[in-house]
Write a protein that holds these residues in place. Structure first.
Motif, PDB file in Angstrom:
ATOM      1  N   TYR A 158       0.807  -1.221   0.000  1.00 51.14           N
ATOM      2  CA  TYR A 158       0.000   0.000   0.000  1.00 51.14           C
ATOM      3  C   TYR A 158       0.840   1.272   0.000  1.00 51.14           C
ATOM      4  CZ  TYR A 158      -3.453  -3.419   1.642  1.00 51.14           C
ATOM      5  OH  TYR A 158      -4.259  -4.526   1.769  1.00 51.14           O
ATOM      6  N   ARG A 159       2.135   1.133   0.206  1.00 52.88           N
ATOM      7  CA  ARG A 159       3.001   2.301   0.419  1.00 52.88           C
ATOM      8  C   ARG A 159       2.921   3.310  -0.712  1.00 52.88           C
ATOM      9  NH1 ARG A 159       8.151  -0.140   1.284  1.00 52.88           N
ATOM     10  NH2 ARG A 159       7.356  -0.574   3.369  1.00 52.88           N
ATOM     11  N   ALA A 160       2.898   2.819  -1.945  1.00 51.04           N
ATOM     12  CA  ALA A 160       2.904   3.741  -3.086  1.00 51.04           C
ATOM     13  C   ALA A 160       1.536   4.357  -3.354  1.00 51.04           C
ATOM     14  CB  ALA A 160       3.394   3.007  -4.335  1.00 51.04           C
ATOM     15  N   LEU A 161       0.511   3.888  -2.648  1.00 48.95           N
ATOM     16  CA  LEU A 161      -0.851   4.340  -2.935  1.00 48.95           C
ATOM     17  C   LEU A 161      -1.338   5.435  -2.003  1.00 48.95           C
ATOM     18  CD1 LEU A 161      -2.484   0.819  -3.429  1.00 48.95           C
ATOM     19  CD2 LEU A 161      -1.596   2.350  -5.200  1.00 48.95           C
ATOM     20  N   VAL A 162      -0.671   5.596  -0.856  1.00 52.08           N
ATOM     21  CA  VAL A 162      -1.180   6.554   0.128  1.00 52.08           C
ATOM     22  C   VAL A 162      -0.191   7.678   0.372  1.00 52.08           C
ATOM     23  CG1 VAL A 162      -2.595   4.836   1.317  1.00 52.08           C
ATOM     24  CG2 VAL A 162      -0.247   5.215   2.063  1.00 52.08           C
ATOM     25  N   ASP A 163      -0.749   8.812   0.774  1.00 56.65           N
ATOM     26  CA  ASP A 163       0.055   9.941   1.216  1.00 56.65           C
ATOM     27  C   ASP A 163       0.004   9.956   2.733  1.00 56.65           C
ATOM     28  OD1 ASP A 163       1.282  12.303   1.811  1.00 56.65           O
ATOM     29  OD2 ASP A 163      -0.074  13.587   0.664  1.00 56.65           O
ATOM     30  N   ARG A 164       1.067   9.514   3.355  1.00 59.62           N
ATOM     31  CA  ARG A 164       1.114   9.384   4.810  1.00 59.62           C
ATOM     32  C   ARG A 164       0.788  10.694   5.522  1.00 59.62           C
ATOM     33  NH1 ARG A 164       4.818   6.506   8.722  1.00 59.62           N
ATOM     34  NH2 ARG A 164       4.946   7.865  10.530  1.00 59.62           N
ATOM     35  N   ASP A 165       1.192  11.808   4.931  1.00 60.84           N
ATOM     36  CA  ASP A 165       1.057  13.109   5.589  1.00 60.84           C
ATOM     37  C   ASP A 165      -0.191  13.878   5.174  1.00 60.84           C
ATOM     38  OD1 ASP A 165       3.543  12.713   6.873  1.00 60.84           O
ATOM     39  OD2 ASP A 165       4.598  13.395   5.090  1.00 60.84           O
ATOM     40  N   ALA A 166      -1.089  13.219   4.436  1.00 57.47           N
ATOM     41  CA  ALA A 166      -2.286  13.937   3.963  1.00 57.47           C
ATOM     42  C   ALA A 166      -3.127  14.464   5.120  1.00 57.47           C
ATOM     43  CB  ALA A 166      -3.128  13.013   3.083  1.00 57.47           C
ATOM     44  N   GLY A 167      -3.163  13.715   6.226  1.00 56.21           N
ATOM     45  CA  GLY A 167      -3.978  14.133   7.362  1.00 56.21           C
ATOM     46  C   GLY A 167      -3.324  15.153   8.260  1.00 56.21           C
ATOM     47  N   THR A 168      -2.055  15.472   7.996  1.00 49.82           N
ATOM     48  CA  THR A 168      -1.349  16.452   8.826  1.00 49.82           C
ATOM     49  C   THR A 168      -1.055  17.727   8.052  1.00 49.82           C
ATOM     50  OG1 THR A 168       0.791  15.467   8.228  1.00 49.82           O
ATOM     51  CG2 THR A 168      -0.290  14.653  10.227  1.00 49.82           C
ATOM     52  N   ALA A 169      -1.688  17.884   6.893  1.00 54.44           N
ATOM     53  CA  ALA A 169      -1.470  19.088   6.089  1.00 54.44           C
ATOM     54  C   ALA A 169      -1.915  20.329   6.852  1.00 54.44           C
ATOM     55  CB  ALA A 169      -2.217  18.973   4.765  1.00 54.44           C
ATOM     56  N   ALA A 170      -1.261  21.436   6.564  1.00 58.21           N
ATOM     57  CA  ALA A 170      -1.536  22.680   7.283  1.00 58.21           C
ATOM     58  C   ALA A 170      -2.989  23.099   7.172  1.00 58.21           C
ATOM     59  CB  ALA A 170      -0.620  23.781   6.759  1.00 58.21           C
ATOM     60  N   SER A 171      -3.588  22.908   5.991  1.00 59.16           N
ATOM     61  CA  SER A 171      -4.974  23.338   5.794  1.00 59.16           C
ATOM     62  C   SER A 171      -5.939  22.597   6.712  1.00 59.16           C
ATOM     63  CB  SER A 171      -5.381  23.117   4.330  1.00 59.16           C
ATOM     64  OG  SER A 171      -5.306  21.742   3.989  1.00 59.16           O
ATOM     65  N   ILE A 172      -5.577  21.351   7.098  1.00 65.09           N
ATOM     66  CA  ILE A 172      -6.427  20.573   7.997  1.00 65.09           C
ATOM     67  C   ILE A 172      -6.120  20.899   9.454  1.00 65.09           C
ATOM     68  CG2 ILE A 172      -7.065  18.244   8.730  1.00 65.09           C
ATOM     69  CD1 ILE A 172      -6.432  17.280   5.942  1.00 65.09           C
ATOM     70  N   VAL A 173      -4.834  20.971   9.779  1.00 65.29           N
ATOM     71  CA  VAL A 173      -4.423  21.237  11.161  1.00 65.29           C
ATOM     72  C   VAL A 173      -4.966  22.576  11.640  1.00 65.29           C
ATOM     73  CG1 VAL A 173      -2.445  21.627  12.669  1.00 65.29           C
ATOM     74  CG2 VAL A 173      -2.370  19.802  10.963  1.00 65.29           C
ATOM     75  N   GLU A 174      -4.973  23.576  10.751  1.00 55.76           N
ATOM     76  CA  GLU A 174      -5.462  24.904  11.130  1.00 55.76           C
ATOM     77  C   GLU A 174      -6.949  24.889  11.466  1.00 55.76           C
ATOM     78  OE1 GLU A 174      -4.463  27.257   7.793  1.00 55.76           O
ATOM     79  OE2 GLU A 174      -2.302  27.340   8.253  1.00 55.76           O
ATOM     80  N   ALA A 175      -7.682  23.923  10.914  1.00 57.37           N
ATOM     81  CA  ALA A 175      -9.126  23.851  11.158  1.00 57.37           C
ATOM     82  C   ALA A 175      -9.482  23.052  12.399  1.00 57.37           C
ATOM     83  CB  ALA A 175      -9.823  23.234   9.943  1.00 57.37           C
ATOM     84  N   LEU A 176      -8.480  22.393  13.030  1.00 56.54           N
ATOM     85  CA  LEU A 176      -8.759  21.583  14.209  1.00 56.54           C
ATOM     86  C   LEU A 176      -9.119  22.479  15.397  1.00 56.54           C
ATOM     87  CD1 LEU A 176      -5.872  18.948  14.037  1.00 56.54           C
ATOM     88  CD2 LEU A 176      -8.269  18.609  13.455  1.00 56.54           C
TER      89      LEU A 176
END
Length: 406
Positions: A185-203
């Motif tokens: 699965y390694r090549a299929l996912v972006d490990r850091d997609a959930g830690t992007a600045a646009s998401i973190v700022e909305a937490l």
């Protein structure tokens, strides 16, 4: 066409073949059946194969490479189509935390609920359950889990509850990390997609809870808990205050973990597998007043599906209302034990060991104590809490009487 032949087997099956030599070795290939290949096409294919061999290449190797490339493309296309919902059960089965044998039962149940499709009859009230916050992500392929996709999902879920959406995101980050560690699965996912600045700022901003019982509140809290109609919940809540145990650690306590003879309590620990603490005088008597339910191994037994107590918030809320105390959580009882233990004069290291805190070199310098060395300090804390609660307890006049019920 030189090299072109017609092979006929003993059973009468016929096929065009091509034979030549490459680097001193015979190269023979089947072209196909005369039913599919007329003579003109067979001659053209033989001429092509001859050209390939004359160029110093083995047409069989070229065909094998073409087949491998085709299979790789097909596998890549199939992998691109793998959805989160197809991988999620495997994550629940294999994705246990580091240094742990398995998920904690409560956390595993939360993971399952977060991705549940909903639509089931509610256990309480009427109507059906809503889909879990992570359920909309189950239909996405792993390659579709981009920063933009997760941001769009989070914004929608935050409308229903920002803190619940944030907790779901934290859980899903663990899934992304697990996928990134798997070769398939390694090549299929972006490990850091959930830690992007646009998401973190909305937490939502997280504030560390500091709720705990003040010394003056102990009598009212104790009285409110003692008068609860649910005896199991009453003993459970007092046990949390007297030991500083985490709520799940105490809820999972089995009778086999309670050693009344040598006065020890073995608790499932968050950091280590288990930890053993002294069983103090009052807690010994308190646990001894609980009935043993036939066929149920849990100390804090329940008629629910799990067989043990799971949620005491309603009972605790009644006690708090009676005492006029606001904002105290069951985890706040753990903080209360620590603060009251310090007030009782117990060493910080002893308190930390009883509570199962990760060893550190803070305060007095952490050094593990034996059960016998811990016992006086825990007894000291218990006497201090009982004194604040106005409880007169003489261990010499108490006996442990376990009652077996059907």
């Amino acid at each position: 066409m030189p090299g072109l032949g017609l092979r006929v087997t003993a059973t009468g099956a016929r096929s065009y073949i091509f034979e030549s030599r490459l680097f001193g070795k015979t190269v023979r290939m089947t072209i196909g059946s005369p039913k599919a290949w007329d003579l003109a096409k067979a001659r053209t294919e033989a001429a092509r194969l001859k050209t390939v061999i004359d160029a110093g290449q083995d047409p069989r190797e070229l065909m094998a490479e073409a087949r491998s490339a085709h299979e790789a493309r097909a596998a890549a296309a199939a992998a691109q189509a793998v959805t989160v919902g197809e991988v999620w059960p495997r994550y629940l089965e294999e994705g246990r935390p580091k240094r742990k044998d398995a998920w904690k039962p409560r956390y595993l149940a939360d993971l399952q609920a977060m991705a549940a499709p909903g639509g089931e009859k509610k256990k309480r009230g009427t109507g059906t359950t809503r889909p879990g916050p992570l359920f909309p992500l189950m239909a996405l392929t792993l390659s579709e889990l981009t920063e933009d996709a997760l941001k769009s999902w989070f914004d929608r879920e935050a409308l229903a509850g920002k803190h619940q959406a944030a907790r779901a995101l934290m859980m899903f980050r663990g899934f992304l990390r697990w996928c990134a560690a798997r070769p398939e699965y390694r090549a299929l996912v972006d490990r850091d997609a959930g830690t992007a600045a646009s998401i973190v700022e909305a937490l939502p901003s997280s504030t560390r809870r500091t709720d705990a019982l003040e010394a003056a509140q102990v009598p009212g809290w104790w009285s409110g808990v003692e008068q609860l109609g649910n005896r199991t919940a009453s003993v459970y809540l007092r046990a949390l205050l007297l030991t500083g145990a985490r709520r799940e650690e105490m809820a999972a306590l089995r009778w086999e973990d309670v050693d009344f003879r040598w006065r020890k309590l073995t608790i499932a620990d968050k950091v280590e597998a288990t930890r053993t603490i002294p069983l103090t005088d009052y807690l010994t008597w308190l646990l001894g007043t609980l009935p043993r339910v036939k066929g149920n191994e849990f100390v804090f037994a329940s008629r629910g599906k799990g067989g043990r107590i799971t949620d005491t918030r309603a009972s605790h809320a009644k006690a708090l209302l009676s005492a006029g105390i606001q904002g105290l959580t069951t985890h706040g009882l753990r903080r209360s034990f620590s603060l009251l233990g310090e007030a009782a004069g117990a060493p910080a290291g002893a308190i930390a060991q009883v509570m199962g805190h990760k060893p550190s070199a803070t305060a007095e310098g952490y050094r593990p104590r034996s059960i016998d060395a811990l016992r006086p300090f825990l007894q000291q804390v218990e006497r201090h809490i009982l004194g604040l609660a106005g409880v007169n307890f003489d261990p010499e006049q108490q006996t442990i009487g376990l009652r077996a019920v059907k």
